[in-house]
Enzyme design. Structure first.
Site, PDB file in Angstrom:
ATOM      1  N   GLY A  31       0.899  -1.269  -0.003  1.00 29.19           N
ATOM      2  CA  GLY A  31      -0.028  -0.162   0.089  1.00 29.19           C
ATOM      3  C   GLY A  31       1.003   1.234  -0.037  1.00 29.19           C
ATOM      4  O   GLY A  31       1.900   1.136   0.416  1.00 29.19           O
TER       5      GLY A  31
ATOM      6  N   GLN B 162       3.119   9.994   1.063  1.00 28.71           N
ATOM      7  CA  GLN B 162       4.364   9.100   1.078  1.00 28.71           C
ATOM      8  C   GLN B 162       5.384   9.413  -0.005  1.00 28.71           C
ATOM      9  O   GLN B 162       6.527   9.057  -0.013  1.00 28.71           O
ATOM     10  CB  GLN B 162       3.915   7.691   1.430  1.00 28.71           C
TER      11      GLN B 162
ATOM     12  N   CYS C 166       5.721   0.139   7.352  1.00 26.24           N
ATOM     13  CA  CYS C 166       5.387   1.234   6.507  1.00 26.24           C
ATOM     14  C   CYS C 166       6.700   1.568   5.787  1.00 26.24           C
ATOM     15  O   CYS C 166       7.832   1.486   6.238  1.00 26.24           O
ATOM     16  CB  CYS C 166       4.877   2.053   7.490  1.00 26.24           C
TER      17      CYS C 166
ATOM     18  N   HIS D 193      -4.870   1.624   7.133  1.00 28.08           N
ATOM     19  CA  HIS D 193      -3.274   1.889   7.300  1.00 28.08           C
ATOM     20  C   HIS D 193      -3.130   3.330   6.286  1.00 28.08           C
ATOM     21  O   HIS D 193      -2.592   4.481   6.916  1.00 28.08           O
ATOM     22  CB  HIS D 193      -2.364   0.930   7.061  1.00 28.08           C
TER      23      HIS D 193
END
Length: 169
Positions: free
Chosen positions: A46, A51, A94, A136
């Site tokens: 993901g 990001q 992450c 998330h």
């Protein structure tokens, strides 16, 4: 498609609330394609637009086991419209917090409303890993990291490691 650089915590862009997408146009579709390419290369399951430094409400997710047969979801303006009362825990990581993991509890099932690649309103009911991953990524759009769901002590330890990591680069 372009592979973009992934932003690493504690970069302040990761704590920003992202702006809604007005319309899914060619620019947003290109962003989605770049995000998928970046996520697959990392590798991850993901990625939220913030990001890669873009503060738009866009996420991409693909939890398929078979990376030869990709099954990505590209979502603009994703919103949780229902969540189960049951919770499940997953060991989360992450791409913006490399090599850091912690167990996080989230609703076991969710229903999501979003705009697809064509700009059409869709709904998706997700369970298990897909539900966790979508939650998330939506957290990212709201400036929330998975470590914000764990104890202050554990969060502090992870952030200390990340600061060392980024200082050495």
């Amino acid at each position: 498609m372009t592979i973009r650089e992934i932003v690493i915590a504690p970069d302040p862009v990761l704590k920003k609330v992202c702006d809604p997408v007005d319309a899914v146009d060619d620019g947003i579709r290109t962003l989605m394609d770049d995000m998928l390419e970046t996520m697959y290369k990392a590798p991850g399951i993901g990625l939220a637009a913030c990001q890669i430094g873009v503060t738009k409400r866009v996420i991409v997710v693909d939890v398929s086991d078979d990376k030869e047969e990709k099954r990505p979801y590209c979502m603009a303006n994703p919103e949780i419209i229902w969540e189960s009362e049951e919770y499940s825990a997953y060991q989360e990581g992450c791409l913006s917090l490399p090599e850091q993991y912690a167990e996080v509890e989230r609703p076991a099932a969710v229903r999501i409303s979003y705009l697809d690649r064509e700009g059409k309103r869709q709904e998706l009911e997700a369970t298990d890993l897909l539900a966790t991953c979508i939650q998330h990524e939506i957290d990212h759009l709201n400036g929330v990291l998975f470590i914000d769901h764990i104890s202050k002590l554990k969060r502090g330890m992870i952030m200390k490691k990340l600061k060392k990591l980024t200082a050495n680069q």
